[in-house]
Design a protein around this motif. Structure first.
Motif, mmCIF file in Angstrom:
data_model
loop_
_atom_site.group_PDB
_atom_site.id
_atom_site.type_symbol
_atom_site.label_atom_id
_atom_site.label_comp_id
_atom_site.label_asym_id
_atom_site.label_seq_id
_atom_site.Cartn_x
_atom_site.Cartn_y
_atom_site.Cartn_z
ATOM 1 N N GLY A 164 0.743 -1.107 0.035
ATOM 2 C CA GLY A 164 0.092 0.047 -0.045
ATOM 3 C C GLY A 164 0.804 1.182 0.000
ATOM 4 N N TYR A 165 2.241 1.348 0.058
ATOM 5 C CA TYR A 165 2.940 2.651 -0.233
ATOM 6 C C TYR A 165 2.799 3.361 -1.525
ATOM 7 C CZ TYR A 165 5.268 1.467 4.280
ATOM 8 O OH TYR A 165 5.615 1.056 5.734
ATOM 9 N N VAL A 166 2.674 4.454 -1.519
ATOM 10 C CA VAL A 166 2.350 5.312 -2.432
ATOM 11 C C VAL A 166 3.684 5.995 -2.766
ATOM 12 C CG1 VAL A 166 1.238 7.262 -3.430
ATOM 13 C CG2 VAL A 166 -0.013 5.723 -1.966
ATOM 14 N N PHE A 167 4.092 5.912 -3.999
ATOM 15 C CA PHE A 167 5.418 6.482 -4.312
ATOM 16 C C PHE A 167 5.144 8.013 -5.313
ATOM 17 C CE2 PHE A 167 6.677 2.231 -3.667
ATOM 18 C CZ PHE A 167 7.913 2.471 -3.290
ATOM 19 N N GLU A 168 5.887 8.831 -4.766
ATOM 20 C CA GLU A 168 5.769 10.353 -5.192
ATOM 21 C C GLU A 168 6.843 10.659 -6.511
ATOM 22 O OE1 GLU A 168 5.866 13.053 -1.929
ATOM 23 O OE2 GLU A 168 3.891 12.342 -1.216
ATOM 24 N N SER A 169 8.102 9.825 -6.388
ATOM 25 C CA SER A 169 9.256 10.341 -7.099
ATOM 26 C C SER A 169 9.616 8.887 -8.125
ATOM 27 C CB SER A 169 10.359 10.276 -6.143
ATOM 28 O OG SER A 169 10.975 9.337 -5.719
ATOM 29 N N ASP A 170 10.377 9.065 -8.996
ATOM 30 C CA ASP A 170 11.010 7.969 -9.936
ATOM 31 C C ASP A 170 12.245 7.370 -9.235
ATOM 32 O OD1 ASP A 170 8.756 8.574 -11.628
ATOM 33 O OD2 ASP A 170 10.254 10.070 -12.542
ATOM 34 N N THR A 171 12.861 7.870 -8.064
ATOM 35 C CA THR A 171 13.935 7.492 -7.629
ATOM 36 C C THR A 171 14.177 6.173 -6.839
ATOM 37 O OG1 THR A 171 13.475 8.536 -5.332
ATOM 38 C CG2 THR A 171 14.294 9.908 -7.082
ATOM 39 N N ASP A 172 15.279 5.573 -6.917
ATOM 40 C CA ASP A 172 15.547 4.459 -6.105
ATOM 41 C C ASP A 172 15.479 4.763 -4.642
ATOM 42 O OD1 ASP A 172 17.684 6.111 -6.508
ATOM 43 O OD2 ASP A 172 19.121 4.086 -6.839
ATOM 44 N N THR A 173 15.735 6.037 -4.238
ATOM 45 C CA THR A 173 15.947 6.353 -2.925
ATOM 46 C C THR A 173 14.512 6.233 -2.172
ATOM 47 O OG1 THR A 173 17.739 7.890 -3.504
ATOM 48 C CG2 THR A 173 16.620 8.389 -1.270
ATOM 49 N N GLU A 174 13.446 6.744 -2.696
ATOM 50 C CA GLU A 174 12.394 6.666 -2.104
ATOM 51 C C GLU A 174 11.689 4.857 -1.591
ATOM 52 O OE1 GLU A 174 7.817 8.265 -2.712
ATOM 53 O OE2 GLU A 174 8.946 8.178 -4.203
ATOM 54 N N VAL A 175 12.357 4.264 -2.452
ATOM 55 C CA VAL A 175 12.175 2.909 -2.076
ATOM 56 C C VAL A 175 12.825 2.522 -0.752
ATOM 57 C CG1 VAL A 175 12.857 0.463 -2.576
ATOM 58 C CG2 VAL A 175 12.009 2.115 -4.332
ATOM 59 N N ILE A 176 14.015 3.418 -0.219
ATOM 60 C CA ILE A 176 14.928 2.943 0.791
ATOM 61 C C ILE A 176 13.881 3.436 2.022
ATOM 62 C CG2 ILE A 176 16.976 3.196 2.084
ATOM 63 C CD1 ILE A 176 18.333 3.829 -0.549
ATOM 64 N N VAL A 177 13.494 4.467 1.897
ATOM 65 C CA VAL A 177 12.912 5.142 2.920
ATOM 66 C C VAL A 177 11.507 4.410 3.535
ATOM 67 C CG1 VAL A 177 11.627 7.062 1.767
ATOM 68 C CG2 VAL A 177 12.292 7.534 4.157
ATOM 69 N N HIS A 178 10.805 4.059 2.355
ATOM 70 C CA HIS A 178 9.610 3.565 2.660
ATOM 71 C C HIS A 178 9.758 2.205 3.057
ATOM 72 C CE1 HIS A 178 6.979 6.557 1.077
ATOM 73 N NE2 HIS A 178 7.288 6.001 -0.159
#
Length: 609
Positions: A117-131
């Motif tokens: 259910g996580y929603v991603f706001e960016s195209d980055t691989d970094t956002e994957v880490i924080v979620h």
């Protein structure tokens, strides 16, 4: 290829973070951002402009200051340079992250997080880490962070904080540089100690796989051991602040300053050779030099060109076969290993991802004799090689390398002499060779005195769309490097060629509009180069010749421009003829009005593949 600075303190550290970002601008970036924690709330500002724009926006809003914060300069990899892709990234407004590097398995992890259910706001691989960290968080940031780090594949340097633990920063390093700055009642994390110049002099360098936990009063480093992290002590290194290394001192740009620092940088590097003592390359270097039967040089960009020059020296002076490989190509092709080959890895920063990976590839093939030529004693490259020589260029801020290149040449020339000496192949005394080499700093000063004539050339080059640089022998790599400099900072297309290859294709480009720069010292190949000059003249090409040959000097005409350079020994001409090409590129770029120190799309330290 980005910059990280983060800190936790009892004081407001916003200005420390912003100052650190400015000091990290040299690494190259296309966006930047900062997040702090104030009154249990994460506040973030981001921009796709420069740090000074971010700073102005922040100081127009008083809610941002805090005692804990993370900041970042980003060079786009995953996702365009847009606000939504700019760091720091947040998860549920609870955890903030900054990250350098590339996560190779981010798509797999992202798919799992989307199902949760996580929603991603960016195209980055970094956002994957924080979620991912958020998905593990149950009130203990250390536990959640360490669980996430165990799942990541690739290269990364990471710093995070959460609103639920307002006096804690977590950091981790694998394949990308990261250092702790130890202060009084405050501790920091940065990509480079220069970011904390004037803030602290005590640093702890994280090693691959390390994880760190920081609070205002303490820090602890943890080393990965299988699937857990165990406490470990890392040495504290004292680095005295050298504000002059990150100040312009009256120059307009860092590149200009660093071009003019070359006489002293070269002199300091010559002194570091210790009279061509093999031990200058490491305590085990003499043994390597005795055993080696060939040399493999691996490097990228400007460092690769210094390796190409070194090939001429090593084979001529030391009589040892030398192969020079682009690091990013070498690691992906089938090659024939030789356990008696000395692998020489060259990198200004010592953090160049392709060079580090190529070094590891060579080691995996059984070539265990390795030597680094590097400008940073604490870098990954130095730690991962068996021997090393640290060039004395000093901090190099400009993205386009200048003094790092010439000091690398000194180190590589010294390497050729040391190997020849230890194998009893030296044809002249070391004292004679050293006397010859010691003349170079004063010759470089003389070259720099020709700025006025180079400015006239730069006016012509600034109006060109393309140009060709020609050189023979060890000056062919210098032509390649000169063309690279023009491309990097002026955005004018330029190509370097061996002079003898002119008639095998490039001559088709020559007309009255094309500047052709020829490196033509009066050496054993001068008659060949004169023939190449005639080929250009016959096609009405615009010639720009660097020379000390009397007959060429007398030939200057409207479309035949000549600058007289000082004479030096043929073996050392590459050093003398490099500097005017750097100056030409610099002045041309200033005429065109480009961002000299931070050219578009480029970064100083290339820490991703």
């Amino acid at each position: 290829m980005c910059g990280i600075i983060a800190g936790v303190s009892y004081r407001n550290i916003l200005r420390v973070l912003l100052s650190g970002l400015k000091k990290l601008e040299y690494r190259g970036y296309d966006s930047c951002g900062v997040a702090t924690l104030t009154n249990s709330k994460l506040t973030r500002y981001r921009t796709v402009s420069r740090v000074e724009v971010l700073e102005q926006e922040i100081f127009n809003h008083p809610e941002l200051p805090g005692t804990i914060g993370i900041a970042h300069t980003r060079w786009a990899t995953h996702g365009a340079p847009e606000i939504r892709n700019t760091h720091p990234h947040l998860s549920h407004n609870a955890i903030a992250i900054v990250h350098n590097g590339i996560i190779e398995n981010f798509e797999e992890i992202k798919h799992q997080l989307l199902q949760k259910g996580y929603v991603f706001e960016s195209d980055t691989d970094t956002e994957v880490i924080v979620h991912l960290i958020h998905s593990f968080y149950k009130g203990n940031l250390f536990v959640a962070f360490s669980q996430a780090m165990l799942l990541l594949k690739g290269a990364y340097a990471v710093a995070i904080m959460t609103k639920d633990e307002p006096q804690k920063i977590m950091a981790a390093r694998f394949g990308a540089p990261l250092v702790l700055g130890i202060g009084k009642n405050e501790n920091f994390v940065a990509s480079d100690p220069v970011a904390l110049s004037g803030v602290t002099e005590k640093f702890v360098y994280l090693e691959n796989g390390d994880l760190a936990e920081l609070s205002p009063d303490s820090y602890q480093v943890f080393q990965r051991n299988e699937f857990v992290f165990v406490p470990v002590n890392r040495p504290v290194t004292k680095i005295t602040a050298q504000e002059n290394s990150v100040s312009l001192e009256g120059f307009t740009h860092y590149m200009e300053k660093e071009i003019y620092e070359q006489p002293s940088a070269v002199s300091n590097t010559i002194q570091a050779l210790s009279g061509f003592a093999p031990e200058a390359y490491g305590f085990n270097a003499p043994d390597f030099f005795k055993k080696l039967n060939r040399i493999l040089i691996i490097a990228c960009g400007t460092s690769y060109y210094s390796g190409l020059v070194a090939k001429y020296w090593i084979e001529k002076i030391a009589k040892v076969h030398c192969n020079v490989e682009i690091a990013s190509e070498y690691r992906y092709r089938e090659s024939v290993p030789d356990p008696q080959c000395l692998v020489v890895a060259i990198s200004q920063s010592g953090e160049t991802a392709d060079t580090l990976a190529a070094l590891q590839h060579a080691k995996n093939q059984g070539m265990e004799m390795s030597l680094a030529i590097c400008n940073v004693a604490t870098s990954s490259l130095v730690k991962e090689t068996e021997a090393h020589f640290i060039t004395k260029a000093g901090t190099e801020i400009g993205v386009a390398s200048t003094k790092a290149f010439t000091t690398q040449l000194i180190a590589l020339y010294g390497l050729a002499v040391c190997i020849a000496d230890i194998k009893n192949r030296l044809e002249q005394s070391k004292d004679y060779i050293l006397d010859r080499l010691s003349e170079i700093p004063s010759l470089l000063k003389e070259v720099l005195s020709h700025r006025g004539a180079i400015e006239e050339w730069a006016q012509d080059f600034s109006n060109a769309l393309n140009s060709i640089y020609l050189g023979r022998g060890q000056l062919y790599p210098v032509a390649l490097e000169g063309a690279l400099k023009l491309k990097e900072i002026s955005y004018i297309h330029a190509e370097g060629y061996p002079s003898g290859e002119l008639k095998h294709g490039p001559l088709a480009l020559v007309d009255k509009m094309l500047p052709v720069l020829v490196i033509a010292p009066s050496n054993s190949l001068i008659e060949k180069v004169k023939s190449n000059i005639q080929e250009v003249k016959a096609r009405k090409g615009r010639l720009y010749v660097l020379t000390n040959d009397e007959s060429i000097l007398e030939s200057s005409t409207k479309n035949f421009h000549v600058i007289q350079l000082p004479k030096t020994h043929e073996d050392l001409e590459s050093l003398v003829y490099t500097v005017p090409l750097q100056l030409l590129a610099y002045i041309t770029a200033t005429i065109k009005g480009t961002d000299v120190d931070k050219p578009r799309n480029l970064a100083k330290s290339v820490t991703v593949e």
